[in-house]
Motif scaffolding. Structure first.
Motif, PDB file in Angstrom:
ATOM      1  N   ILE A  21       0.810  -1.214   0.000  1.00 56.22           N
ATOM      2  CA  ILE A  21       0.000   0.000   0.000  1.00 56.22           C
ATOM      3  C   ILE A  21       0.844   1.264   0.000  1.00 56.22           C
ATOM      4  O   ILE A  21       0.441   2.288  -0.564  1.00 56.22           O
ATOM      5  N   ILE A  35       1.273   3.602  -3.042  1.00 59.31           N
ATOM      6  CA  ILE A  35       0.281   4.518  -3.602  1.00 59.31           C
ATOM      7  C   ILE A  35       0.010   5.727  -2.704  1.00 59.31           C
ATOM      8  O   ILE A  35      -0.601   6.694  -3.129  1.00 59.31           O
ATOM      9  N   LEU A  36       0.463   5.694  -1.446  1.00 59.17           N
ATOM     10  CA  LEU A  36       0.175   6.809  -0.546  1.00 59.17           C
ATOM     11  C   LEU A  36       1.201   7.923  -0.748  1.00 59.17           C
ATOM     12  O   LEU A  36       2.112   8.099   0.050  1.00 59.17           O
ATOM     13  N   LYS A  37       1.030   8.686  -1.816  1.00 64.59           N
ATOM     14  CA  LYS A  37       2.022   9.708  -2.156  1.00 64.59           C
ATOM     15  C   LYS A  37       1.422  11.114  -2.068  1.00 64.59           C
ATOM     16  O   LYS A  37       0.241  11.317  -2.355  1.00 64.59           O
ATOM     17  N   ASP A  38       2.277  12.083  -1.724  1.00 64.94           N
ATOM     18  CA  ASP A  38       1.838  13.480  -1.718  1.00 64.94           C
ATOM     19  C   ASP A  38       1.589  13.946  -3.145  1.00 64.94           C
ATOM     20  O   ASP A  38       2.318  13.571  -4.063  1.00 64.94           O
ATOM     21  N   GLU A  39       0.561  14.795  -3.311  1.00 60.97           N
ATOM     22  CA  GLU A  39       0.303  15.399  -4.618  1.00 60.97           C
ATOM     23  C   GLU A  39      -0.029  16.867  -4.385  1.00 60.97           C
ATOM     24  O   GLU A  39      -0.563  17.220  -3.335  1.00 60.97           O
ATOM     25  N   ASP A  40       0.228  17.689  -5.388  1.00 59.11           N
ATOM     26  CA  ASP A  40      -0.093  19.111  -5.256  1.00 59.11           C
ATOM     27  C   ASP A  40      -1.463  19.353  -5.862  1.00 59.11           C
ATOM     28  O   ASP A  40      -1.668  19.160  -7.053  1.00 59.11           O
ATOM     29  N   PRO A  71      -1.733   7.650  10.131  1.00 57.18           N
ATOM     30  CA  PRO A  71      -2.511   7.502   8.900  1.00 57.18           C
ATOM     31  C   PRO A  71      -1.951   6.427   7.978  1.00 57.18           C
ATOM     32  O   PRO A  71      -2.559   6.097   6.960  1.00 57.18           O
ATOM     33  N   LYS A  72      -0.777   5.879   8.345  1.00 58.74           N
ATOM     34  CA  LYS A  72      -0.210   4.816   7.520  1.00 58.74           C
ATOM     35  C   LYS A  72      -0.456   3.473   8.212  1.00 58.74           C
ATOM     36  O   LYS A  72      -0.556   3.418   9.436  1.00 58.74           O
ATOM     37  N   ARG A 131      -2.506  16.540   1.414  1.00 63.16           N
ATOM     38  CA  ARG A 131      -1.642  16.891   0.282  1.00 63.16           C
ATOM     39  C   ARG A 131      -2.028  16.030  -0.917  1.00 63.16           C
ATOM     40  O   ARG A 131      -1.276  15.159  -1.351  1.00 63.16           O
ATOM     41  N   VAL A 165      -4.570  11.158  -2.258  1.00 65.07           N
ATOM     42  CA  VAL A 165      -4.101   9.856  -1.773  1.00 65.07           C
ATOM     43  C   VAL A 165      -3.119   9.972  -0.607  1.00 65.07           C
ATOM     44  O   VAL A 165      -2.748   8.985  -0.004  1.00 65.07           O
ATOM     45  N   SER A 166      -2.714  11.185  -0.270  1.00 62.86           N
ATOM     46  CA  SER A 166      -1.660  11.313   0.724  1.00 62.86           C
ATOM     47  C   SER A 166      -2.171  11.255   2.158  1.00 62.86           C
ATOM     48  O   SER A 166      -3.196  11.843   2.483  1.00 62.86           O
TER      49      SER A 166
END
Lengths: 427, 475
Positions: A67, A70-75, A131-132, B437, B440-441
């Motif tokens: 998992i 896929i748990l990545k930061d995005e702007d 959260p992880k 963020r 998915v974060s």
């Protein structure tokens, strides 16, 4: 033949061999890390583990998927407000008239009173977890049981819950994360009279015990602990910050501001840790933690804070699991829920078990098995309302203790938990 | 593989030795072999060996021994390299730490397996299933519930069924008592529960999270029936009971159930009348999120619904009837959703006047058509709508993260569940001035300056104040 089978890479160099030899022999001295063992065991335990498919886009098998990929930061384009790093750390802009501001707000919002019944303050129970996913493969399951346990107690006692899964302030990570969260919640919920922080590894084991709110009407901070151990001995475990009450008022904002300076990660926390180990009795060497910091504050600034702090030990607002869990059967035989103390503890707190991280300070089996027992001990008090109980304190199976009748409203409510007085609304 | 290579290497070495021995001891013979092609090498070799053993001078013998040793060492070296290549050096050295390591692995494996095992497996200990023509009852027949409940409410004014003008609602959900097959399953159960806690706190709804198998016969999807009945009877102060699956997420934190709309109804369920009565489709309604009024009618419906449920021959036979009568239904044992659909179709006149088939908002929203549109929704719309513009509930039917296999690719399911969670969580964090963020974060960022007095933010951003004052969502 060799090269064909192994390839030159795997063949290695003499230096690599030497390194490996060195490492192998140092194994004898090195203590095996449980965490690695756990990861290995997980891999093996999941049986036919194929090489983890890093894209995994096609698989329907949950065992094969990682998992964290896929748990990545995005702007998302929403601008971020960052704290000025050149300024010394603070929990937020200074507020000095919170009592007045709050009183005015409460007057303007009669639908959100801070007392929901006579002598019954509005309480918000705050707890949380990462959260992880947990490192421990069954950690999340125990977090789930723990929050269900809290939901049950709070439903019976008319308490609201906030389950936090967000790190508000990266500098105050770890045990200190609760401070910015608590301040934020106090300021965002003026209708809340008491904020009840509770660790995720603490469980309610007395569903019938209502906190003696009247006792605290002149106090702002209630923790389990002993006056002598704090003020006389400066003992680092003289109180416990795993389960405490904090009133929503200016005094609390002030003590939070006094509490936080030892928290910021890095040099500050480390240096503070050394100070605390020096000043407090029996404290081991490690970075500053919120509990030791509070002991230090109370011991050194008693005149300033002491009169509004209530160190409670008449019941187990926090109950160390080690001395409680083996006595559950004895308690069931001799006592009953509603006592909250050593005879039937309100809270059993699994300090040191760390079910979410790698296995903690105590043997795994004892921790998890005892957490199951504590959960069942509390759950039985909920199930008995509906005519059921666990087959035993160790079993997940439930059995019927009362037959269904065609007259459900005449049923005995032994513990008075179905419609307890402490849940009644103001009429 | 190890054994094969070891054997091969050893044989190789042995042959090498043999061969080279011959080389050392009988060079002339070798040349002779080459010249006399007709002569068998072995005979000559043996002969040569015999000759060599007896006729070589001492110095020559020492040289020979020396070379022999050299070859042996070379052989040994090669063997070790092959060993190393296949099994690694560390395994050659067995230490106490190794044994302890192994023991720890075994212990942890055992503990995890024990914790994961399901001692409450309903099939365990249930020696016999109910016979095909046996009647199953959820409990003794109750026929005066409306009256009894009214009397109780009158006698208990401190537990009214209406609070602040809104009916008291109890949300019921749950999951199995043992850990999921994989850690990620429990993690998403936890997130889904937090999501429900947040919605219910904002809207003054109580939650019951069930983790017990109350009735061995009504196991699986049917478990909700005895649970709902039990809760209705124990809590007369509850006006509506709302069942919600553990794989359903609230995605609109502002939207409230329009209870006034259902004044004259006793059941609210998402579905389509056309699919139900014209097409008799097995997915015409969804029992993953529905409401029951706490009244006699509901008890009667539960009693009529339950008979297809008992595990064993009854459920299997019922499954066949359902597959035969409902469009598109695959062959499997009776499930509660198909059974309800069949019941409402066949006993339409008895029940339908009190059942509201709702589709003006997503009381249940099938995830596949919704999750990819979240960015579009954020751009164009706002929470509070509850419908296709901003779904009230996103329901991950078929993902089954608590099991080992789902009906859809795992990555798609988990990523989508995380997106639904974040979409909702952003609405909760908004009050505190934070946001994730990205969808998915797990990490968050501050989106509001703290210089504004906190109570101004409370008035502006607390959903409860918005809802009460009838103003819209502000972000």
């Amino acid at each position: 033949m060799l090269r064909g089978n192994l390839g030159a890479g795997k063949f290695g160099t003499p230096e690599k061999d030497l390194d490996e030899l060195r490492e192998t022999f140092s194994y004898i001295r090195k203590r095996v890390e449980p965490r690695r063992v756990l990861e290995e065991a997980t891999v093996v335990a999941q049986g036919q583990q194929k090489a983890t498919d890093s894209t995994g886009s096609g698989t329907n098998n949950y065992a094969e998927f990682d998992i964290t990929k896929i748990l990545k930061d995005e702007d998302d384009g929403v601008p971020e407000f960052k704290r000025d790093p050149s300024q010394p750390y603070s929990l937020g802009p200074n507020i000095s008239d919170w009592d007045e501001q709050r009183a005015e707000w409460l007057k303007k919002n009669p639908d959100f009173p801070n007392f929901i019944a006579e002598n019954k303050p509005r309480v918000l129970l705050v707890t949380g977890s990462s959260p992880k996913p947990c490192e421990n493969p069954v950690g999340d399951h125990y977090l789930l049981k723990s929050i269900k346990n809290k939901i049950d107690y709070c439903r019976l006692h008319g308490i609201e819950i906030f389950y936090n899964m967000a790190l508000l302030d990266a500098e105050m990570a770890g045990f200190w994360a609760k401070l910015p969260l608590i301040r934020k919640l106090l300021l965002s919920h003026p209708e809340v009279e008491f904020l009840w922080w509770m660790d995720s590894d603490a469980m309610f084991t007395d569903m019938a015990f209502e906190l003696p709110w009247e006792r605290y009407k002149d106090h702002n901070f209630v923790m389990h602990g002993w006056n002598e151990m704090i003020y006389d001995q400066k003992n680092w475990i003289g109180l416990n910050t795993g389960s405490f009450l904090l009133r929503n008022c200016q005094w609390s904002l002030d003590i939070l501001d006094t509490w936080s300076p030892m928290g910021p990660k890095g040099k500050i926390r480390e240096e503070a840790g050394k100070l605390l180990t020096r000043e407090l009795k029996d404290r081991p060497v490690f970075e500053a933690d919120d509990q030791s910091a509070m002991v230090y504050i109370l011991a050194t600034q008693r005149e300033k804070w002491g009169n509004k702090v209530y160190l409670e030990n008449a019941y187990y607002l926090h109950g160390y699991w080690g001395i409680l869990v083996d006595r559950y059967e004895e308690m069931i035989e001799n006592y009953h829920p509603g006592l909250g103390d050593h005879r039937w503890p309100l809270v059993t707190h699994f300090v040191g078990c760390k079910p979410c991280g790698k296995f903690g300070d105590y043997p795994v089996e004892r921790c998890l098995k005892q957490m199951d027992r504590a959960f069942n001990f509390g759950d039985n008090q909920i199930l008995q309302m509906y005519g059921f109980t666990h087959k035993s304190l160790a079993s997940r199976r439930v059995i019927r203790i009362r037959n269904e009748t065609n007259n459900p409203l005449e049923v005995r409510d032994d513990l008075g938990l179905l419609h307890p007085a402490f849940k009644a609304v103001k009429v | 593989m190890l054994n094969r290579y070891t054997a091969l290497t050893l044989i190789f070495c042995f042959l090498e030795k043999l061969f080279v021995f011959e080389l050392m001891g009988s060079e002339s013979t070798f040349s002779a072999q080459k010249r006399n092609t007709g002569v068998l090498p072995t005979t000559t070799a043996t002969a040569a060996r015999g000759r060599a053993a007896s006729t070589l001078p001492r110095g020559r013998q020492m040289n020979k021994t020396y070379n022999n040793v050299k070859i042996t060492i070379l052989c040994g070296f090669v063997t070790i390299l092959v060993f190393r290549g296949t099994i690694g050096i560390s395994n050659l050295v067995s230490t106490e730490a190794e044994a302890e390591n192994q023991h720890l692995i075994e212990e942890t494996k055992r503990i995890l397996a024990e914790i994961r095992s399901d001692p409450t497996d309903p099939n365990e200990g249930l020696e016999e299933y109910l016979e095909l023509n046996a009647t199953f009852r959820l409990g003794p027949r109750i026929s005066t519930w409306d009256k009894d409940r009214k009397v109780w409410l009158r006698k208990n004014p401190k537990f009214p069924n209406y609070v602040n003008g809104r009916p008291r609602i109890l949300l019921v959900t749950g999951s199995r008592p043992n850990p999921c097959d994989n850690a990620v399953g429990d993690h998403y159960l936890l997130k889904a529960l937090k999501n429900k806690i947040d919605y219910c706190r904002i809207h003054g709804i109580e939650i019951v999270y069930n983790m017990a198998h109350l009735d061995k016969e009504m196991a699986g999807y049917w478990a909700k029936l005895p649970l709902l009945r039990r809760l209705m009877l124990s809590h007369p102060e509850v006006e509506w009971i709302w069942w919600m699956d553990s794989d359903a997420f609230f995605t609109d934190m502002v939207f409230r159930i329009p209870v006034m709309k259902y004044r004259d109804y006793n059941m609210v369920i998402h579905g389509y009348q056309d699919l139900l009565f014209n097409q008799k489709s097995w997915i015409a309604l969804n029992t993953g999120s529905f409401l029951f009024r706490n009244c006699q009618w509901s008890l009667d419906l539960l009693d009529s619904w339950a008979p297809m449920g008992p595990k064993g021959p009854i459920r299997d036979e019922a499954g066949k009837i359902l597959t035969a009568n409902l469009k598109g239904r695959p062959t499997f044992e009776a499930d509660d959703q198909s059974a309800l659909i069949y019941l409402l179709i066949t006993q339409k006149d008895q029940w339908m006047n009190k059942v509201f088939v709702e589709n003006s908002f997503y009381l249940h929203g099938f995830w596949e058509g919704l999750v990819d549109r979240y960015e579009e929704m954020i751009e164009k719309y706002h929470p509070g709508l509850g419908d296709e513009r901003w779904p009230f509930v996103t329901h991950f039917v078929g993902c089954k993260p608590c099991g080992s296999y789902g009906d859809y690719p795992v990555e798609r399911c988990l990523k989508s569940m995380q997106r639904a969670f974040n979409l909702a969580d952003n609405q909760v964090l908004n009050l505190y001035g934070f946001r994730h963020r990205g969808l998915v974060s797990p990490n968050i960022k501050r989106i509001r300056n703290e210089t504004v007095p906190p109570l101004v933010n409370v008035d502006q951003f607390d959903i409860r104040h918005m809802v009460n004052q009838g103003s819209g969502y502000r972000s």
